[in-house]
Design a protein around this motif. Sequence first.
Motif, PDB file in Angstrom:
ATOM      1  N   ALA A  62      39.095  29.682  49.397  1.00 64.11           N
ATOM      2  CA  ALA A  62      39.357  31.119  49.262  1.00 64.11           C
ATOM      3  C   ALA A  62      38.873  31.888  50.491  1.00 64.11           C
ATOM      4  O   ALA A  62      39.536  32.836  50.942  1.00 64.11           O
ATOM      5  CB  ALA A  62      38.679  31.660  48.007  1.00 64.11           C
ATOM      6  N   CYS A  81      32.715  31.729  42.593  1.00 68.52           N
ATOM      7  CA  CYS A  81      33.893  31.230  43.302  1.00 68.52           C
ATOM      8  C   CYS A  81      34.682  32.348  43.989  1.00 68.52           C
ATOM      9  O   CYS A  81      35.425  32.085  44.932  1.00 68.52           O
ATOM     10  CB  CYS A  81      34.807  30.469  42.346  1.00 68.52           C
ATOM     11  SG  CYS A  81      34.078  28.927  41.728  1.00 68.52           S
ATOM     12  N   TYR A  82      34.535  33.582  43.512  1.00 68.64           N
ATOM     13  CA  TYR A  82      35.170  34.692  44.224  1.00 68.64           C
ATOM     14  C   TYR A  82      34.144  35.652  44.844  1.00 68.64           C
ATOM     15  O   TYR A  82      34.434  36.329  45.823  1.00 68.64           O
ATOM     16  CB  TYR A  82      36.140  35.464  43.321  1.00 68.64           C
ATOM     17  CG  TYR A  82      35.532  36.121  42.104  1.00 68.64           C
ATOM     18  CD1 TYR A  82      34.896  37.351  42.178  1.00 68.64           C
ATOM     19  CD2 TYR A  82      35.627  35.519  40.842  1.00 68.64           C
ATOM     20  CE1 TYR A  82      34.351  37.961  41.060  1.00 68.64           C
ATOM     21  CE2 TYR A  82      35.076  36.116  39.723  1.00 68.64           C
ATOM     22  CZ  TYR A  82      34.438  37.335  39.831  1.00 68.64           C
ATOM     23  OH  TYR A  82      33.903  37.940  38.720  1.00 68.64           O
ATOM     24  N   ALA A  86      34.192  36.839  48.788  1.00 68.66           N
ATOM     25  CA  ALA A  86      34.302  38.285  48.989  1.00 68.66           C
ATOM     26  C   ALA A  86      33.225  38.787  49.951  1.00 68.66           C
ATOM     27  O   ALA A  86      33.495  39.611  50.836  1.00 68.66           O
ATOM     28  CB  ALA A  86      34.198  39.013  47.648  1.00 68.66           C
ATOM     29  N   ALA A  97      37.094  43.339  48.040  1.00 68.50           N
ATOM     30  CA  ALA A  97      37.730  42.397  47.116  1.00 68.50           C
ATOM     31  C   ALA A  97      37.914  43.097  45.782  1.00 68.50           C
ATOM     32  O   ALA A  97      37.000  43.752  45.283  1.00 68.50           O
ATOM     33  CB  ALA A  97      36.866  41.153  46.941  1.00 68.50           C
ATOM     34  N   VAL A  99      38.589  42.790  41.795  1.00 78.26           N
ATOM     35  CA  VAL A  99      38.445  41.846  40.690  1.00 78.26           C
ATOM     36  C   VAL A  99      39.110  42.424  39.446  1.00 78.26           C
ATOM     37  O   VAL A  99      38.732  43.504  38.985  1.00 78.26           O
ATOM     38  CB  VAL A  99      36.963  41.536  40.396  1.00 78.26           C
ATOM     39  CG1 VAL A  99      36.847  40.492  39.293  1.00 78.26           C
ATOM     40  CG2 VAL A  99      36.253  41.064  41.664  1.00 78.26           C
ATOM     41  N   LEU A 175      40.475  40.207  49.125  1.00 80.80           N
ATOM     42  CA  LEU A 175      41.062  39.223  48.225  1.00 80.80           C
ATOM     43  C   LEU A 175      41.210  39.833  46.842  1.00 80.80           C
ATOM     44  O   LEU A 175      40.635  40.882  46.536  1.00 80.80           O
ATOM     45  CB  LEU A 175      40.217  37.946  48.161  1.00 80.80           C
ATOM     46  CG  LEU A 175      38.773  37.989  47.622  1.00 80.80           C
ATOM     47  CD1 LEU A 175      38.724  37.948  46.087  1.00 80.80           C
ATOM     48  CD2 LEU A 175      37.972  36.824  48.171  1.00 80.80           C
ATOM     49  N   ALA A 177      40.754  38.706  42.786  1.00 81.97           N
ATOM     50  CA  ALA A 177      40.287  37.724  41.807  1.00 81.97           C
ATOM     51  C   ALA A 177      40.786  38.163  40.438  1.00 81.97           C
ATOM     52  O   ALA A 177      40.505  39.284  40.006  1.00 81.97           O
ATOM     53  CB  ALA A 177      38.766  37.629  41.826  1.00 81.97           C
ATOM     54  N   ASP A 179      40.350  37.466  36.819  1.00 81.59           N
ATOM     55  CA  ASP A 179      39.501  36.786  35.845  1.00 81.59           C
ATOM     56  C   ASP A 179      40.215  36.724  34.494  1.00 81.59           C
ATOM     57  O   ASP A 179      41.083  37.537  34.198  1.00 81.59           O
ATOM     58  CB  ASP A 179      38.168  37.524  35.717  1.00 81.59           C
ATOM     59  CG  ASP A 179      37.060  36.618  35.215  1.00 81.59           C
ATOM     60  OD1 ASP A 179      37.287  35.398  35.082  1.00 81.59           O
ATOM     61  OD2 ASP A 179      35.949  37.127  34.958  1.00 81.59           O
ATOM     62  N   ARG A 210      44.649  35.196  46.543  1.00 86.97           N
ATOM     63  CA  ARG A 210      44.477  35.490  45.116  1.00 86.97           C
ATOM     64  C   ARG A 210      43.824  34.281  44.440  1.00 86.97           C
ATOM     65  O   ARG A 210      44.244  33.148  44.651  1.00 86.97           O
ATOM     66  CB  ARG A 210      45.824  35.783  44.460  1.00 86.97           C
ATOM     67  CG  ARG A 210      46.476  37.095  44.925  1.00 86.97           C
ATOM     68  CD  ARG A 210      47.919  37.175  44.459  1.00 86.97           C
ATOM     69  NE  ARG A 210      48.706  36.073  44.992  1.00 86.97           N
ATOM     70  CZ  ARG A 210      49.593  35.372  44.282  1.00 86.97           C
ATOM     71  NH1 ARG A 210      49.801  35.646  43.021  1.00 86.97           N
ATOM     72  NH2 ARG A 210      50.260  34.382  44.853  1.00 86.97           N
ATOM     73  N   ILE A 211      42.816  34.556  43.640  1.00 84.22           N
ATOM     74  CA  ILE A 211      42.124  33.510  42.888  1.00 84.22           C
ATOM     75  C   ILE A 211      42.261  33.848  41.406  1.00 84.22           C
ATOM     76  O   ILE A 211      41.754  34.879  40.955  1.00 84.22           O
ATOM     77  CB  ILE A 211      40.631  33.435  43.250  1.00 84.22           C
ATOM     78  CG1 ILE A 211      40.432  33.395  44.764  1.00 84.22           C
ATOM     79  CG2 ILE A 211      39.987  32.216  42.605  1.00 84.22           C
ATOM     80  CD1 ILE A 211      38.983  33.508  45.180  1.00 84.22           C
TER      81      ILE A 211
END
Length: 651
Positions: A62, A81-82, A86, A97, A99, A175, A177, A179, A210-211
Motif C-alpha cells: 500500500a 495495514c492502512y 497513511a 488518507a 478512511v 490513499l 481505506a 473498512d 485503495r485498501i
Amino acid sequence: MARRPCGWTGHPPRSRTITRLRTASPSSVKSASTPLSPQSVLQEVFGYAAFRGAQSEIVDHATAGGDALVLMPTGGGKSLCYQVPAIVRHRQGRGVAVVVSPLIALMHDQVGALEEAGVHAAFLNSTLTLEETQKIEREMMSGRLVLLYAAPERITTPRFLAQLDSLHERGLLSLFAIDEAHCVSQWGHDFREDYLALNVLHERYEGVPRIALTATADELTRRDIIERLQLQSARIFISSFDRPNIRYAIVEKDNARTQLLRFIGDEHEGEAGVVYCQSRKKVEETADWLVSEGVNALPYHAGLDADVRKKHQDRFLREDGLVMVATIAFGMGIDKPDVRFVAHLDLPKNIESYYQETGRAGRDGLPADAWMTYGLADVVNQRRMIDESPAGEEFKRAQRGKLDALLALAEAHDCRRVRLLAYFGEHSTPCGNCDNCLVPPATWDATESARKALSCIYRFHQNGGQRFGAGHLIDVLRGKATDKVTQYRHQSLSTFGIGADVSEQQWRAVLRQLIALGHVQTEGEYNTLELTPSARQVLRGEVQMLLRQPTDTPKRSRTGRVTKSGTPKAPPVALDNAGTERFTALKAWRAEIAREHNLPAYVVFHDATLAEMARNLPRSLDELGQISGVGAKKLEAYGREILRVLEPMAG
C-alpha cells in the motif's frame, strides 16, 4: 532479532495475486530503520518492534501505491495495514488518507488512539457542530491532516467529492481505506447500500491506492467485493482466519437463561462480555433479568434512544466487567480488547455473522469464549425469515446454503474450528480447544428415528390432510395421550408410541436435523411440518443420520477472573506479588488519564503493555521506550509520570 519487513517495489500488479499467510507473533526486540520506512513508523509511532504475519507485505504494498483486498481476523491488526502507509505517505508529502468507516463510535476511538500516538487525525460525522466540521475540512484541504474518517454516505456527497477532487488535483490525496468492506456485498452478512456508491473512488481518483479490509468474507462475498469496488487488479491478502485463543462451544437449548447464567457464573463472573439476542424485546428482558441475578448488564438495540445507546456503549468501552445484551446493531468495529466472552441466545443467520460476532471476544489474544445455545425454534425461525423474504430466489437459495453450513457447525460432533475454518477455505487440524475436542460427545444413530418421524408426518396428512407442529408430533411418537391427541384420534395411528424409547430432547434434535437438511419444511403461522420430496430418500433408508448426545460445556480454568469479593483480575502475564502490585498501580494511573481525555483506558495503554512495565520495572525513559506499545509521543507525554508511579515500588 526483529523481523525484517518483506518489501514490495514497483508498480501495482496487473493481475490479481492472492497471498495467504498465517499470523506470527512479533519480535520483542525493536530495530532501527530508515526515517520514512514503515518499520520505523511502526516503532516510533506505535511502539512495536515488528509487524505481525501479513502486515508487513500489505503495508509495503500500500505504501508503494498498490491496491489491496485484505482479509484478516478481528484482532489481527487490520488498522495498522492502512494507518502506517497513511503516515509514511503523508510524510512523503502525499496528503490525507480517507478512511471509510460505518460507525461513529469506531471513528471516535480510532481518532482518539491516533491522536494519543501523535498522529493528526479527525472524523466527520453527525456529532460535530458546523464550526467543528468546517475546522476539520480546513485541516483536510491544507494537507496537514494525516487520516480522516468518514461514513460512506458522507464521502459520496457532491460537496465531499468536490473537496476530494481539489485534493487530488494538488496531489494531496494519499490513499483510501474501505473498512468493513463486506458491507458492499449483497451476499455478505451486513449489506449496506451506501457502500455501493464507493466505486466512484476508482472511477474518479486514478492513481490513489485503495485498501479494502474485512474480517469475514467467503469466496462468493470476496468476488462481489472485487467486482463492486472494481478491485480486479488488486492484490489479495488472506491471513489465517484462526483465532486460537477463542474456545467455541455450542449447546442445545434447555432453559437458555439458566444456561447463560451458569456459563457466566462458572466461567466469567465479573468479566466483560456480549450477549446477542435476535429481538429488541428479548434484549431488554434478558438484560433486566441478568441485573436481577446480580450481573452488571445493559441493553443495546436500534430501538433505544440514540443518547441512551451512546451512553451504554461508552460505559461498555470504559468500564470493567460490564455485560452488553444486544441485537446485531451492536458490535461492528468495537475495539475493546478484554471482552472475555460472546454468547448467543439465538442462532445467527450464517457463519459469517457468527464469526464476526464471536470475533469481538479476546482481541488481546488472551483466552476467551464463544458460547451459543440453540434449539429447534431457532432453525424454524431462520428458515421462515429466508422463505418470507422479498428477495429473489437466487439470493434465498444462497442464504439457505449459508444457514445449512451454520447448522452443520452447530450439530457437528467433530472439531468446531476445523469446520469453521473450512468454510473460509482454510485447512486445519483438530484444535483441542472447542467443546467437541475437549469432551468428545457421544453419538447415536438416529436414522430409524428419522424414518419414524417422517412416517408420522405422512400419517397426519393421510388422516384428514391436516398438518401439525413439532410438539404434537413428538407427543404422538412418544405415546402421550394429550387432549389434542385425543381430539384428533391420533392414538389410533400406527405411529402412536413407536418412539417412546427416545427422549423429547432427542426427538427435537432429530427434527432439527431433518429441517436443516431440507427433508421437512415448516408452513404458516404455527410452523406446521410438511414433507419435502427428498424425504423419500430418508424413508427408504438411503440417508444415515448420526446425531450428538447433549453434553455440558467443558469448563476453562478460572484463573484471572474477577470474583464477587472484588479481587482484581490477574495480569495478562505472570507476575510476582510485587509485579502485581505495580500492575494495579499502573492501571489506577491509566484510569485517571483515560477519564481526563474521555477515552477508553485501552486507548492510553493496553493491559499487556502495563504488565510488561510492571515486570521489567524500567528506571529511565530509554528503558521505558523499549516496552512494546510505548511510542515516541506516549513516551514524551507519559514517560515521567509512569516512572514516578513505579519509583516507590522499585525497591
